[in-house]
Write a protein that holds these residues in place. Structure first.
Motif, PDB file in Angstrom:
ATOM      1  N   ARG A 185       0.849  -1.189   0.000  1.00 37.67           N
ATOM      2  CA  ARG A 185       0.000   0.000   0.000  1.00 37.67           C
ATOM      3  C   ARG A 185       0.889   1.245   0.000  1.00 37.67           C
ATOM      4  O   ARG A 185       1.907   1.300   0.683  1.00 37.67           O
ATOM      5  N   GLU A 213     -12.304  -2.794  -5.648  1.00 37.22           N
ATOM      6  CA  GLU A 213     -12.908  -3.114  -4.355  1.00 37.22           C
ATOM      7  C   GLU A 213     -12.628  -4.560  -3.963  1.00 37.22           C
ATOM      8  O   GLU A 213     -12.276  -4.852  -2.812  1.00 37.22           O
ATOM      9  N   ASP A 218      -6.200   0.322  -2.504  1.00 34.88           N
ATOM     10  CA  ASP A 218      -6.543   1.695  -2.181  1.00 34.88           C
ATOM     11  C   ASP A 218      -6.633   2.488  -3.485  1.00 34.88           C
ATOM     12  O   ASP A 218      -5.647   2.576  -4.223  1.00 34.88           O
ATOM     13  N   GLU A 220      -6.368   5.467  -4.098  1.00 38.75           N
ATOM     14  CA  GLU A 220      -5.364   6.523  -4.162  1.00 38.75           C
ATOM     15  C   GLU A 220      -4.019   6.019  -4.687  1.00 38.75           C
ATOM     16  O   GLU A 220      -3.164   6.827  -5.065  1.00 38.75           O
ATOM     17  N   ASP A 221      -3.827   4.704  -4.716  1.00 42.41           N
ATOM     18  CA  ASP A 221      -2.587   4.140  -5.246  1.00 42.41           C
ATOM     19  C   ASP A 221      -2.637   3.947  -6.758  1.00 42.41           C
ATOM     20  O   ASP A 221      -1.633   3.550  -7.367  1.00 42.41           O
TER      21      ASP A 221
END
Length: 352
Positions: A185, A213, A218, A220-221
């Motif tokens: 992450r 999902e 994430d 945002e990654d």
């Protein structure tokens, strides 16, 4: 009558060794010709013709013969083709005969696309601020020991057969899964996509967001990167794609800035989160006054718009040093690390 419209990125049934080839045309003379010249079964309800085949090679011979009979000279009759998987009793998407013939003839590539028989190699992207790996670009590659292919030919074949949207969708979801398996992450994953493969971003990207999902990634990654291999005539459509990605917490990047269609005007109009500068401008930029001026103009525009700039194709330390002196944020290229199946082992920093 069956639905002969494009099904875009919908999965299609396997093209097995035995099955039926199906044909339909609004031109009754075409159907009559098929009924006369070939041993067929005709469905009075759907007006479809079916021909059985006992091997993929026989199927290839059948479509070749049909082409020789119907596609003579400049005549291009409106003939649609599909195949039926007898085991599952499923019918593939209907497409015009030229694309259908190509799918049958290139059935190995068809299998690669429909079954997702590929993997991804990761090329590191370094931050010029921290001298550390910032993220990776995902590049589609053959699975070892399965079916070998050249990525360029696979994408070319997908365009010729109308399977571009399916391949693009498969590659996006496969990249997301690969990132979940191999990266931690916080490490950015740059994933390519073709704008022309996304007809309705609210619908076409639904499976992509479900994969995000399901994989526990994430958003945002993730950075979805436009592949500028074609002239994007509908900028508003691309803006809508960008907005849909961003509404799901995902960033976007524009590729090949400074070359071809990715001009400064396009960068300003689309205002991506990241701008990847074309490798042609980067090559020996430190020794080329014209390139220096162009890169300075790109840097100024990027700073004005708040776009983080990434220099692609870095093959020499001098190139990395020069773009760093200009104020670029990130670099990528063979000098820093080649694409590999695994992330860089024990080599997450680089001195610039």
């Amino acid at each position: 009558m069956a639905d002969y419209s494009c099904t875009s990125c919908t999965l299609i049934p396997s093209f097995n060794e035995q099955g039926d080839l199906l044909f339909f045309s609004d031109e009754i003379t075409i159907i009559d010709c098929l009924k006369t010249r070939f041993t067929v079964t005709f469905d009075e309800r759907t007006k479809e013709v079916s021909l059985s085949y006992r091997s993929k090679e026989e199927a290839k011979e059948i479509v070749t013969q049909i082409e020789e009979v119907l596609f003579t000279g400049t005549d291009r009759p409106s003939l649609f083709g599909a195949w039926r998987d007898r085991e599952e009793n499923q019918v593939s998407s209907w497409v015009l005969f030229p694309k259908f013939k190509k799918r049958i003839q290139e059935h190995i590539y068809l299998e690669i696309i429909t079954d997702g028989l590929f993997t991804h190699h990761l090329q590191p992207i370094f931050s010029l601020h921290t001298d550390r790996v910032f993220g990776y670009e995902f590049l589609l590659r053959p699975l070892e020991g399965v079916l070998h292919f050249h990525p360029g030919k696979l994408f070319g074949m997908s365009q010729e057969t109308g399977l571009q949207s399916l391949l693009d969708s498969q590659a996006r979801r496969s990249s997301i899964r690969a990132g979940a398996d191999r990266l931690a992450r916080g490490e950015k994953r740059f994933i390519n996509f073709l704008p022309s493969s996304i007809y309705d971003p609210h619908h076409c990207l639904e499976t992509t967001f479900r994969e995000v999902e399901r994989s526990g990634v994430d958003p945002e990654d993730l950075v979805f990167e436009v592949v500028e291999t074609e002239d994007i005539k509908d900028t508003d459509h691309l803006k809508e794609i960008f907005n849909v990605y961003r509404n799901h917490g995902i960033q976007v990047a524009l590729d090949d800035i400074g070359s071809g269609y990715s001009t400064l005007e396009r960068m300003e109009e689309l205002c991506p989160d990241y701008g990847k500068v074309d490798r042609g401008l980067i090559h020996n930029c430190f020794a080329d006054e014209e390139k220096k001026k162009k890169l300075e103009a790109i840097r100024e525009k990027g700073e004005q718009l708040g776009i983080e700039l990434l220099a692609e194709g870095i093959e020499k330390k001098e190139e990395a040093d020069f773009v760093k002196s200009l104020g670029f944020h990130y670099v990528q290229g063979y000098y820093l690390g080649k694409p590999n199946y695994y992330p860089l082992p024990n080599k997450t920093t680089k001195s610039f």
